[in-house]
Design a protein around this motif. Structure first.
Motif, PDB file in Angstrom:
ATOM      1  N   ALA A  59       6.751  -3.884   5.291  1.00  0.00           N
ATOM      2  CA  ALA A  59       7.398  -2.582   5.064  1.00  0.00           C
ATOM      3  C   ALA A  59       7.558  -1.821   6.378  1.00  0.00           C
ATOM      4  O   ALA A  59       8.668  -1.406   6.736  1.00  0.00           O
ATOM      5  CB  ALA A  59       6.578  -1.771   4.060  1.00  0.00           C
ATOM      6  N   GLY A  84      -2.036  -6.203   9.753  1.00  0.00           N
ATOM      7  CA  GLY A  84      -2.137  -6.089   8.294  1.00  0.00           C
ATOM      8  C   GLY A  84      -0.782  -5.681   7.741  1.00  0.00           C
ATOM      9  O   GLY A  84      -0.658  -4.774   6.930  1.00  0.00           O
ATOM     10  N   CYS A  85       0.250  -6.402   8.188  1.00  0.00           N
ATOM     11  CA  CYS A  85       1.644  -5.992   7.943  1.00  0.00           C
ATOM     12  C   CYS A  85       2.113  -6.292   6.529  1.00  0.00           C
ATOM     13  O   CYS A  85       3.131  -5.764   6.091  1.00  0.00           O
ATOM     14  CB  CYS A  85       2.566  -6.675   8.948  1.00  0.00           C
ATOM     15  N   GLY A  86       1.405  -7.175   5.787  1.00  0.00           N
ATOM     16  CA  GLY A  86       1.875  -7.543   4.450  1.00  0.00           C
ATOM     17  C   GLY A  86       3.268  -8.147   4.518  1.00  0.00           C
ATOM     18  O   GLY A  86       3.577  -8.932   5.426  1.00  0.00           O
ATOM     19  N   TYR A 128      -8.849  -0.560   6.619  1.00  0.00           N
ATOM     20  CA  TYR A 128     -10.058  -0.509   5.789  1.00  0.00           C
ATOM     21  C   TYR A 128     -10.668  -1.890   5.579  1.00  0.00           C
ATOM     22  O   TYR A 128     -11.859  -2.011   5.286  1.00  0.00           O
ATOM     23  CB  TYR A 128      -9.753   0.148   4.424  1.00  0.00           C
ATOM     24  N   ASN A 129      -9.860  -2.925   5.736  1.00  0.00           N
ATOM     25  CA  ASN A 129     -10.390  -4.281   5.523  1.00  0.00           C
ATOM     26  C   ASN A 129     -11.536  -4.627   6.470  1.00  0.00           C
ATOM     27  O   ASN A 129     -12.396  -5.443   6.133  1.00  0.00           O
ATOM     28  CB  ASN A 129      -9.277  -5.325   5.657  1.00  0.00           C
ATOM     29  N   GLY A 139       0.851  -1.188   0.000  1.00  0.00           N
ATOM     30  CA  GLY A 139       0.000   0.000   0.000  1.00  0.00           C
ATOM     31  C   GLY A 139       0.886   1.237   0.000  1.00  0.00           C
ATOM     32  O   GLY A 139       2.104   1.133   0.206  1.00  0.00           O
ATOM     33  N   ASP A 155      -0.868 -10.833   9.684  1.00  0.00           N
ATOM     34  CA  ASP A 155      -1.524 -10.703   8.384  1.00  0.00           C
ATOM     35  C   ASP A 155      -2.416 -11.921   8.163  1.00  0.00           C
ATOM     36  O   ASP A 155      -2.205 -12.983   8.746  1.00  0.00           O
ATOM     37  CB  ASP A 155      -0.509 -10.567   7.241  1.00  0.00           C
ATOM     38  N   LEU A 156      -3.383 -11.740   7.278  1.00  0.00           N
ATOM     39  CA  LEU A 156      -4.307 -12.834   6.962  1.00  0.00           C
ATOM     40  C   LEU A 156      -3.627 -13.892   6.095  1.00  0.00           C
ATOM     41  O   LEU A 156      -4.061 -15.040   6.061  1.00  0.00           O
ATOM     42  CB  LEU A 156      -5.519 -12.239   6.219  1.00  0.00           C
ATOM     43  N   ALA A 214      -3.468 -14.388  11.148  1.00  0.00           N
ATOM     44  CA  ALA A 214      -4.785 -14.262  11.794  1.00  0.00           C
ATOM     45  C   ALA A 214      -5.539 -13.127  11.132  1.00  0.00           C
ATOM     46  O   ALA A 214      -4.950 -12.282  10.457  1.00  0.00           O
ATOM     47  CB  ALA A 214      -4.612 -13.953  13.281  1.00  0.00           C
ATOM     48  N   SER A 215      -6.856 -13.116  11.347  1.00  0.00           N
ATOM     49  CA  SER A 215      -7.655 -12.010  10.832  1.00  0.00           C
ATOM     50  C   SER A 215      -7.714 -10.883  11.852  1.00  0.00           C
ATOM     51  O   SER A 215      -7.853 -11.121  13.049  1.00  0.00           O
ATOM     52  CB  SER A 215      -9.067 -12.475  10.484  1.00  0.00           C
ATOM     53  N   ALA A 242      -4.267  -0.771   6.031  1.00  0.00           N
ATOM     54  CA  ALA A 242      -4.887  -2.093   6.187  1.00  0.00           C
ATOM     55  C   ALA A 242      -6.210  -2.081   6.945  1.00  0.00           C
ATOM     56  O   ALA A 242      -7.042  -2.962   6.744  1.00  0.00           O
ATOM     57  CB  ALA A 242      -3.903  -3.041   6.866  1.00  0.00           C
ATOM     58  N   PHE A 292       2.594 -13.704   2.662  1.00  0.00           N
ATOM     59  CA  PHE A 292       3.218 -12.413   2.952  1.00  0.00           C
ATOM     60  C   PHE A 292       4.136 -12.537   4.177  1.00  0.00           C
ATOM     61  O   PHE A 292       5.236 -11.992   4.204  1.00  0.00           O
ATOM     62  CB  PHE A 292       2.164 -11.334   3.211  1.00  0.00           C
TER      63      PHE A 292
END
Ligand code: SAH
Length: 254
Positions: free
Chosen positions: A51, A46-48, A117-118, A18, A68-69, A95-96, A115, A73
């Motif tokens: 970064a 939501g670290c992907g 926004y998910n 992102g 992260d889901l 995890a979610s 992240a 990643f």
């Protein structure tokens, strides 16, 4: 391959998933006056491919849980952490973000770039509040209108894609109403979108299509990216990511 696998394949070779930059992650730390020598427990949600996680690990005396889901990643993040000698500071968790297995007041800092926004900004800041120590720092970036009014085409697009998009004053109010004291806000500059996110995407498009034999489902992903980039290039004066910094306030006592 389903669309989720395709999207993972599209994004997993990227430094970031992102808009953002190492310098803006550091700017947020500086603005929040985070003590760089104090031991801190941090969740990067939501670290992907990490970064921001890697910047936090490099600059802070931190124990970081990177969530992260998608395990793909997290695997990339683990490799990068090990290459940079940062593995000891980082634990990954698949995890979610709306079902996190954390304890109340487990963290000094909750970080989340591009992240939240998910699960929606308001839902996210509400859900995560209990994991923070009182006085702990929430640092989130969220798509934000940067002008008071905007072209109808753009408004219609984002109302379809993410109706929670709003001006910063409304986001700050959401924080105030959900147990936080806002302490800082800034807007990600254009180079965070163009140089650090969209240009690398443009460079990957051809290889991605070739890897998937130019199939229609892969082409659809590429077309959507091209449309998103064109939208940003046309309307970049009207929206960006806002970076919000807030501290958790204590419960009221009577
Ligand atoms: N923070 C990273 C990634 C931002 S992209 C960066 O700035 O580069 C958004 C990330 O959220 C993706 O890695 C995606 O896999 C993750 N994600 C999407 N839905 C999620 C969920 N429900 N729980 C946890 N992570 C999720």
């Amino acid at each position: 391959m389903d669309d989720v696998r395709l999207l993972i394949d599209f994004h997993k070779d990227a430094t970031r998933q992102g808009p953002g930059s190492d310098a803006e992650t550091e700017r947020a730390l500086t603005l929040a006056r985070v003590d760089r020598s104090k031991p801190l427990t941090i969740a990067d949600i939501g670290c992907g491919t990490g970064a921001s996680t890697l910047v936090l690990a490099r600059l802070l005396n931190a124990t970081i849980t990177a969530v992260d889901l998608f395990q793909d990643f997290l695997d990339v993040l683990e490799t990068r952490a090990s290459e940079q000698g940062l593995s000891e500071k980082i634990t990954t968790l698949c995890a979610s973000m709306d079902a996190l297995p954390f304890a109340d007041e487990q963290f000094d800092v909750i970080w989340s770039e591009g992240a939240i926004y998910n699960i929606g900004f308001e839902n996210g800041v509400k859900t995560w509040n209990r994991f923070l120590n009182v006085g702990g720092l929430l640092a989130v970036s969220e798509i934000t209108w940067t002008t008071g009014s905007r072209p109808a085409e753009l408004q219609a697009h984002w109302e379809r894609e993410y109706p929670e998009i709003d001006v910063a004053s409304s986001k700050l109010r959401v924080l105030e109403q959900n147990g936080y004291m806002p302490i800082g806000y800034f807007v990600l500059p254009e180079h965070c979108w163009l140089d650090h996110y969209y240009r690398p995407i443009q460079h990957r498009l051809d290889q991605f299509l070739a890897r998937h034999d130019h199939r229609a489902d892969a082409q659809a992903i590429v077309d959507a990216e091209i449309r998103e980039i064109a939208l940003y290039e046309t309307y970049r004066a009207s929206y960006s990511y806002g970076f919000y910094l807030a501290r958790k306030v204590g419960r009221h006592t009577t």
